[in-house]
Structures are given as C-alpha cells and as structure tokens.
Design a protein around this motif. Structure first.
Motif, PDB file in Angstrom:
ATOM      1  N   PRO A  71      42.618  48.233  43.533  1.00 45.24           N
ATOM      2  CA  PRO A  71      43.286  48.228  42.397  1.00 45.24           C
ATOM      3  C   PRO A  71      42.715  47.200  41.594  1.00 45.24           C
ATOM      4  CG  PRO A  71      44.441  46.768  44.032  1.00 45.24           C
ATOM      5  CD  PRO A  71      43.160  47.339  44.478  1.00 45.24           C
ATOM      6  N   TYR A  72      41.497  46.725  41.679  1.00 48.53           N
ATOM      7  CA  TYR A  72      40.930  45.740  40.873  1.00 48.53           C
ATOM      8  C   TYR A  72      39.502  46.312  40.181  1.00 48.53           C
ATOM      9  CZ  TYR A  72      43.598  42.885  44.250  1.00 48.53           C
ATOM     10  OH  TYR A  72      44.803  42.213  44.958  1.00 48.53           O
ATOM     11  N   ASP A  73      39.446  47.354  39.751  1.00 46.86           N
ATOM     12  CA  ASP A  73      38.437  47.977  38.795  1.00 46.86           C
ATOM     13  C   ASP A  73      37.172  48.200  39.364  1.00 46.86           C
ATOM     14  OD1 ASP A  73      37.352  46.630  35.814  1.00 46.86           O
ATOM     15  OD2 ASP A  73      37.088  48.574  36.779  1.00 46.86           O
ATOM     16  N   ILE A 166      38.792  43.884  51.466  1.00 47.30           N
ATOM     17  CA  ILE A 166      39.553  42.356  51.661  1.00 47.30           C
ATOM     18  C   ILE A 166      40.970  42.499  51.117  1.00 47.30           C
ATOM     19  CG2 ILE A 166      39.558  39.989  51.079  1.00 47.30           C
ATOM     20  CD1 ILE A 166      36.244  40.415  51.001  1.00 47.30           C
ATOM     21  N   SER A 167      41.824  41.810  51.487  1.00 44.71           N
ATOM     22  CA  SER A 167      42.862  41.627  50.922  1.00 44.71           C
ATOM     23  C   SER A 167      43.796  42.902  50.606  1.00 44.71           C
ATOM     24  CB  SER A 167      42.985  41.064  49.778  1.00 44.71           C
ATOM     25  OG  SER A 167      44.127  40.188  49.343  1.00 44.71           O
ATOM     26  N   TYR A 168      44.230  43.147  49.325  1.00 46.08           N
ATOM     27  CA  TYR A 168      44.761  44.580  48.762  1.00 46.08           C
ATOM     28  C   TYR A 168      43.861  45.597  49.455  1.00 46.08           C
ATOM     29  CZ  TYR A 168      47.932  47.365  45.814  1.00 46.08           C
ATOM     30  OH  TYR A 168      48.876  48.382  45.458  1.00 46.08           O
ATOM     31  N   ASN A 169      42.607  45.334  49.170  1.00 46.13           N
ATOM     32  CA  ASN A 169      41.383  46.372  49.692  1.00 46.13           C
ATOM     33  C   ASN A 169      41.395  46.350  51.121  1.00 46.13           C
ATOM     34  OD1 ASN A 169      41.237  46.222  46.785  1.00 46.13           O
ATOM     35  ND2 ASN A 169      38.995  45.448  46.717  1.00 46.13           N
ATOM     36  N   ASP A 200      52.662  37.513  54.422  1.00 45.00           N
ATOM     37  CA  ASP A 200      51.176  37.573  53.389  1.00 45.00           C
ATOM     38  C   ASP A 200      51.783  37.441  52.161  1.00 45.00           C
ATOM     39  OD1 ASP A 200      50.284  40.256  55.717  1.00 45.00           O
ATOM     40  OD2 ASP A 200      49.696  38.272  55.488  1.00 45.00           O
ATOM     41  N   ASP A 201      51.536  38.071  51.147  1.00 42.17           N
ATOM     42  CA  ASP A 201      51.523  37.592  49.774  1.00 42.17           C
ATOM     43  C   ASP A 201      52.522  37.166  48.949  1.00 42.17           C
ATOM     44  OD1 ASP A 201      48.790  39.494  50.032  1.00 42.17           O
ATOM     45  OD2 ASP A 201      48.580  37.643  48.875  1.00 42.17           O
ATOM     46  N   TRP A 202      53.901  37.975  49.336  1.00 43.64           N
ATOM     47  CA  TRP A 202      54.964  37.582  48.709  1.00 43.64           C
ATOM     48  C   TRP A 202      55.966  36.679  49.201  1.00 43.64           C
ATOM     49  CZ3 TRP A 202      52.651  39.809  44.820  1.00 43.64           C
ATOM     50  CH2 TRP A 202      52.166  40.888  44.921  1.00 43.64           C
ATOM     51  N   GLN A 303      44.586  31.388  52.641  1.00 46.09           N
ATOM     52  CA  GLN A 303      45.772  31.137  51.840  1.00 46.09           C
ATOM     53  C   GLN A 303      46.622  32.070  51.247  1.00 46.09           C
ATOM     54  OE1 GLN A 303      42.721  31.239  50.891  1.00 46.09           O
ATOM     55  NE2 GLN A 303      42.552  31.938  48.910  1.00 46.09           N
ATOM     56  N   GLU A 304      46.095  33.479  51.596  1.00 49.48           N
ATOM     57  CA  GLU A 304      47.063  34.385  50.876  1.00 49.48           C
ATOM     58  C   GLU A 304      47.557  35.550  52.144  1.00 49.48           C
ATOM     59  OE1 GLU A 304      44.773  36.334  47.952  1.00 49.48           O
ATOM     60  OE2 GLU A 304      43.958  34.399  46.999  1.00 49.48           O
ATOM     61  N   ASP A 305      46.890  35.900  52.911  1.00 51.80           N
ATOM     62  CA  ASP A 305      47.376  36.868  54.002  1.00 51.80           C
ATOM     63  C   ASP A 305      47.410  36.507  55.294  1.00 51.80           C
ATOM     64  OD1 ASP A 305      46.255  38.829  51.508  1.00 51.80           O
ATOM     65  OD2 ASP A 305      48.054  38.976  52.154  1.00 51.80           O
ATOM     66  N   ILE A 306      47.595  35.347  55.759  1.00 45.13           N
ATOM     67  CA  ILE A 306      47.375  34.790  56.994  1.00 45.13           C
ATOM     68  C   ILE A 306      48.068  35.416  58.140  1.00 45.13           C
ATOM     69  CG2 ILE A 306      49.241  32.925  56.969  1.00 45.13           C
ATOM     70  CD1 ILE A 306      46.727  31.080  57.842  1.00 45.13           C
TER      71      ILE A 306
HETATM   72  N1  PG9 Z   1      46.020  39.281  48.839  1.00 46.94           N
HETATM   73  C1  PG9 Z   1      45.644  38.994  47.506  1.00 46.94           C
HETATM   74  C2  PG9 Z   1      46.884  39.203  46.619  1.00 46.94           C
HETATM   75  C3  PG9 Z   1      47.655  40.203  46.531  1.00 46.94           C
HETATM   76  C4  PG9 Z   1      48.999  40.073  46.067  1.00 46.94           C
HETATM   77  C5  PG9 Z   1      49.279  39.040  45.031  1.00 46.94           C
HETATM   78  C6  PG9 Z   1      48.332  37.875  45.163  1.00 46.94           C
HETATM   79  C7  PG9 Z   1      46.946  38.074  45.909  1.00 46.94           C
HETATM   80  C8  PG9 Z   1      44.423  40.290  47.010  1.00 46.94           C
HETATM   81  O1  PG9 Z   1      44.766  41.350  46.932  1.00 46.94           O
HETATM   82  O2  PG9 Z   1      43.708  39.834  46.410  1.00 46.94           O
END
Ligand code: PG9
Length: 631
Positions: A71-73, A166-169, A200-202, A303-306
């Motif tokens: 979702p990051y272009d 990575i992450s959302y990806n 995770d993130d929320w 620090q985001e999705d541990i």
């Molecule tokens: N996990 C990261 C993220 C997702 C949602 C909110 C904030 C950060 C990421 O996908 O980069």
C-alpha cells in the motif's frame, strides 16, 4: 481563451524559430538500461486493474519472479534512483538488493487495490472475503489473479513466483498463503502485521497505540498519499500534542480523523472482539493446510510488529510434520532492519553485519532453492536465531528450543528481585500514577513515528531505561549481579499481583538487563538498562480480552500476560531488573484510571490520579516466569 489561442498562433508565425524546447514525446535510446521496466495494469477477477511494476534484468531467461504487494507506492519503491542499473533503483525499503539483483530475479512490485496506481477501493488490511468483507475479492484472490497473469505475460520468467515483504507488505504474503496459486513456490513474510489488537500496530493487549493516528490519516486521506493532504504537525514534542488533546478520540475529532473509515472501526472495536479475532492471520492460517514453504522473519526489538511472526510460527509449526516447510529467523533488529546495515542497534554492537549475513547466507539460498530450476536444497535450519549477549547465530530445530524451562523470578520488598520467593518484608511497593504527567515511553521531545530525517523511532526499544528507573511513578526491582550466564529463549510470562485506588489501570512491565557499573570495551554502556522484553496490559481486560470490566479498587488482583520473545544471554556481572509503571506515553493512550465504557471517548474529568501497589508478600507475590534455555 480564443484570444489567447489567436495570440499564440500569431506569436508562432512571428517567431517561427522560437519554439518549445520540450519534445512532443521523449524517447530513451534503446539499450540505455540494464533492465526492462514494464508498468502493467493487471486485471483482477472483478475487473479492477492493479498497477504493477515489472523489472526484468537484461538477458533474463527462465528467471524466477519475486513479488511484493504494497500500500506504499510501487512506483516509488522501484525508483529509488534513476539509474541504468537495477541495484540503485531498488536500494531501499523492501528490496533486499543483494538477493534480488545478484540473484538475477525479476522484480515485481504491485499497488494493492485502492492505493496509488491501482483501481478499486482501499480497506486497511482488507479482510478475507467473508463475514468481514462481503465482496468476492481480497488480497488472497488478488494475489492469485496477479500470479496467474504474471506466469502468462512475462516471457523471461520460469513461471515460478516468490512473495516477500516487510510489515504491511509482510501481512500480504500471509494473505497469499490462503488458497495459494500453484506457481507460488515460497513466501517470506518479514515483520508481518498479524494481530492488530494483541501485539502489532494498533493495540498491545488493549492499550491503543495512538501515535499511529498519523499513519491512518496518511493511508486513507487520499489514494495517492497526496503530501498536501497529509497529517500535519503542531508540536515539536508529540508528548505535548497528545496531552493537550485529551483522549485519542478528542484528537481525532480535532483533526477530522473520523472521516477515515478505519478510524471509526477502531473506535467501534476497542476490545478483542470478533472483528479482531477473525482477522488475526495466525488464527486464519491455523485453520488451513500449510502448502507453501514459508520463512517468517522476526526482529527481536521490533517496535511495530513484535507479535506477528512468532504468533504465526506458533500456529503453523504443528502442521510442519516434516520440519521442512516452515522456517523462522530471529534477528537482533528493529522493524525491517534485516534488509539494511545491521551491525548495531542503538547502543548495541553485534560485531558483524547481521543483516548482510541473513540476506546472503539465509534468504538468498532459501529463495534460490524454491525458485530456481535445478538449484540445490538450502542448508537452512528450521530456526535461525541470533543470540544477543554472546552475539552468536544459533541453528535450532524449533522455537523455543527443546529443553527451555520456566524459572520464576520474584519481585521482593526493598526493590529486590530474586529466583527465591519472598520469605518476609514489605507486602507491596507503591507509586502514584498521574494522567496529567504520564511516563514518557522514551526521552522527550517525542518525535513522530517515522524513519526519515535521522529519526530514532526505530531504536526506541533499546533505549537506556535509566531515566525511567529514576522516576517516582516507575518502580524498579533489581537482582544481585549474576555469577553465571542466564540464557533466555522464549516469551517471559508476567504474573503481576497489583491493586489500584482507581477502577481501571494499565500495567507496563519491562524485563531489563542491567550492565555492570563499568564496561571497559564500551564505557557508555556502564550501568545501561537494556529492555530485553517489555509490554503493556490494559487492566480492564484482566478477566476477558473481549469484555472490559472495572477493576475493584484496593483489591490485589492477578494479571497474567506474555512479553515478547527474547533470545538473550544475561552475562555474569550483569543484573536483572523488572520495571513496572502505568503509562507509556504518548505511544500508548492514557488510561483514565476511572472505568469508562470506551477509552477512545474518555472526557477530561475521567482522568484521575491513582495509587498503585505491586504486591510481593509471601504467598501473594508477583513474579515473571523466565524461559531459561537448557544447558
Ligand atoms: N507495520 C507498519 C505500520 C502499519 C500500520 C501502522 C503503522 C505502521 C508498516 O506497515 O510499515
């Protein structure tokens, strides 16, 4: 308008040689680039077309394809430089360049439905078609349709596809594992978003990560992420901004965030209800066969999705009866650091580039083995884990490793910490938690969640906790110096006995490695307090994660929750510390400490000071169950 056209025509007739210097259509001379770039609009089964960048190395034949959906272009992720060579073009987020370029892979990056160049509607972490998504399309079907198209329209490929990110990806490869396309031969979810409520993130155990509000705005305000419509700053120190705003809901109203669909879903689902449970990808995949070889990549200081990668590993491991389909890598990294330089993390030094080792000795042979015709089987252990403290890579058959046992570490009176239960002494340790002065989760000024401009957000989990241990609203229990190494391999479990004068409370528990008073090799590490596992638990969910209940004031109650995985050796001369506090601000929203139906909607009058007691009387003591490795 007509007059302007007439004037321009006259102009051209008067000065025929003075024309625009821009060509009608620019042409790049053939052979200028070492790769072929194709921007394709790939049709999905519902007719929506997804923008997909396909980069084919010059001369590629029978080459495998490495897909990332994002979702990051996609265009930005494949244009880090305007270069004739793929390396500079791909150097940056989500591209393990030494694997992709040196491996001769065809690189495919696609905008997910509803974002940037792709058509369709955007839904955050779009759930699978079903109770949470009434449409017939989701990331599973979109990945299937994409792979189907790629295998028929990229003549240089060998028809084999790997997916990574990575992450959302990293969440998206997990979605690809649902009804996977037969040409999908391998998946590498790195630091994946798996359960947005548990860890995770929320949220983490119900405490809302309010600094992610900016991300929600930027993800949903516009399809193209228009900078002119992005979240804006009002304070250099986000501690002040969030404190002045009040509750997260107050800030959302102030900013108009309630225009964003996902924000309203968050407010509607503050507890661990079916909305969250049914989207948790560890739970989704636990109900499905494991068909595609998968390597989960986890950062020990993510620090985001541990929560995500270890949770999926735990869910899928029982299915891997041959121990040859599911792999886990644990690295000493922050979120996503494994694709960059990783010889240090904040003040920590590993004396080797652990990211490079991962990419070249683990990721590359793993991908080659499944994607390249005739490639040798990769000699990769089911679990490859970097052991901090000794700075050693370990090859393991499983995680946690066999022989790991639980050892109780007791909080005691006199701020002590010991493996023996308290025999006598004070019954509790007390502190006052004041929502008007919440504990900063790191040294102020607090910066936004960002990776650019030298931000240190990625490193905050390895910040020195000395400042916190000096605060009166943080209690610290510390052991004697260890006389022999203590090797931790797994999730420490918190068993807190706590009481509050309020009717709701947050409990933050940190397991800390306290360095010796002097460290000759690195003097600044003298007395350093390194978090090796830490998390927050919102007390209203003590009895049920789904149903919030008030806390009975003044009653010592038991709280039990897991901390993130550690793979760490506490060395002789070091001490163990456990810190407890009741806010971690402004990363997490404040608990009003008086029970309200929905903390998102708390009002100023709901926020009240409370006196907290951490109990350690004999027979009612708080302790951590440490996962101690076998000898
Ligand atoms: N996990 C990261 C993220 C997702 C949602 C909110 C904030 C950060 C990421 O996908 O980069």
């Amino acid at each position: 308008m007509y007059a302007l056209l007439l004037l321009l025509t006259l102009n051209a007739q008067q000065y025929p040689a003075f024309r625009s210097e821009t060509p009608a259509q620019v042409a790049i001379p053939p052979g200028s680039f070492e790769y072929r770039r194709e921007n394709a609009m790939i049709p999905m089964r519902d007719g929506v077309k997804l923008f997909t960048v396909i980069l084919v190395p010059k001369g590629a034949k029978n080459a495998p394809m490495l897909l990332t959906r994002t979702p990051y272009d996609a265009k930005a992720l494949t244009s880090h430089a305007q270069s004739a060579h793929l390396g500079p073009v791909l150097t940056g987020y989500d591209n393990a360049v030494d694997v992709i370029v040196e491996g001769g892979y065809i690189r495919v990056v696609q905008d997910v439905r509803g974002k940037y160049g792709s058509e369709g509607d955007y839904v955050m972490n779009r759930p699978l078609s079903g109770p949470r998504n009434p449409t017939p399309v989701d990331h599973s079907t979109d990945t299937y349709d994409t792979i189907e198209w790629l295998t028929k329209h990229v003549p240089e490929s060998n028809g084999k596809v790997g997916i990574l990110g990575i992450s959302y990806n990293g969440f998206l490869p997990l979605m690809a594992l649902v009804n996977p396309h037969p040409a999908l031969k391998v998946a590498v979810p790195m630091n994946p978003m798996v359960d947005g409520w548990r860890g995770d993130d929320w949220f983490h155990n119900g405490a809302f990560r309010q600094q992610m509000m900016a991300y929600i705005w930027n993800q949903q305000a516009t399809r193209e992420g228009d900078p002119a419509s992005s979240w804006w700053t009002t304070h250099f120190d986000e501690y002040d901004m969030f404190l002045q705003a009040g509750s997260a809901g107050d800030l959302a109203k102030l900013r108009g965030l309630d225009q964003m669909g996902f924000w309203n879903k968050l407010v509607e689902h503050p507890s661990y209800d079916a909305f969250w449970r049914e989207q948790a990808m560890d739970r989704v995949l636990a109900a499905l066969p494991l068909k595609v070889p998968t390597m989960l990549v986890h950062s020990l200081w993510d620090q985001e999705d541990i929560y995500g990668a270890p949770a999926v590993y735990k869910a899928l491991e029982p299915k891997d009866t041959g121990n040859d389909k599911l792999f886990l890598v644990l690295g000493p990294w922050h979120h996503g650091q494994q694709i960059g330089e990783a010889s240090t993390l904040g003040a920590l030094r590993f004396h080797s580039d652990t990211g490079r080792t991962f990419r070249r000795e683990i990721l590359r042979p793993f991908l080659d083995a499944y994607l390249k015709d005739g490639a040798p089987k990769a000699d990769i252990a089911p679990v490859t884990a970097f052991e901090t403290g000794t700075n050693t890579w370990r090859r393991l058959p499983a995680w946690p490793p066999a022989g790991t046992s639980s050892r109780k570490l007791y909080l005691q009176g006199g701020d002590a910490l010991a493996f023996s239960p308290p025999a006598s002494g004070e019954a509790y340790t007390e502190y006052v938690s004041d929502p008007r002065k919440p504990v900063p989760f790191r040294a102020r000024p607090i910066q936004p969640v960002a990776y650019d401009n030298g931000r240190t957000w990625p490193f905050w989990l390895v910040d020195d906790q000395r400042e916190a241990s000096g605060r009166t609203d943080v209690v610290s229990f510390v052991s004697e110096a260890l006389t022999e190494p203590l090797k931790l391999t797994g999730e420490p479990l918190v068993n807190l006995v706590a009481s509050t004068t309020g009717t709701d409370a947050d409990w933050v528990v940190k397991l800390i490695d306290v360095y010796p008073d002097e460290v000759a090799e690195q003097p600044s590490m003298g007395g350093y307090q390194l978090m090796i596992a830490a998390d927050i638990f919102r007390g209203r969910y003590r009895e049920s994660l789904e149903v919030a209940r008030p806390i009975t004031p003044g009653q010592p109650l038991a709280y039990r929750f897991a901390l993130p995985n550690a793979n760490h050796v506490v060395l002789p001369g070091h001490r163990l510390m456990v810190q407890v506090q009741s806010s971690w601000f402004p990363l997490y929203d404040r608990n009003p400490q008086s029970f309200v139906a929905n903390i998102f909607l708390a009002k100023p009058g709901d926020y009240r000071k409370a006196t907290q007691r951490i109990h350690h009387a004999p027979g009612a003591s708080s302790y951590l169950e440490l996962p101690v490795a076998g000898r």
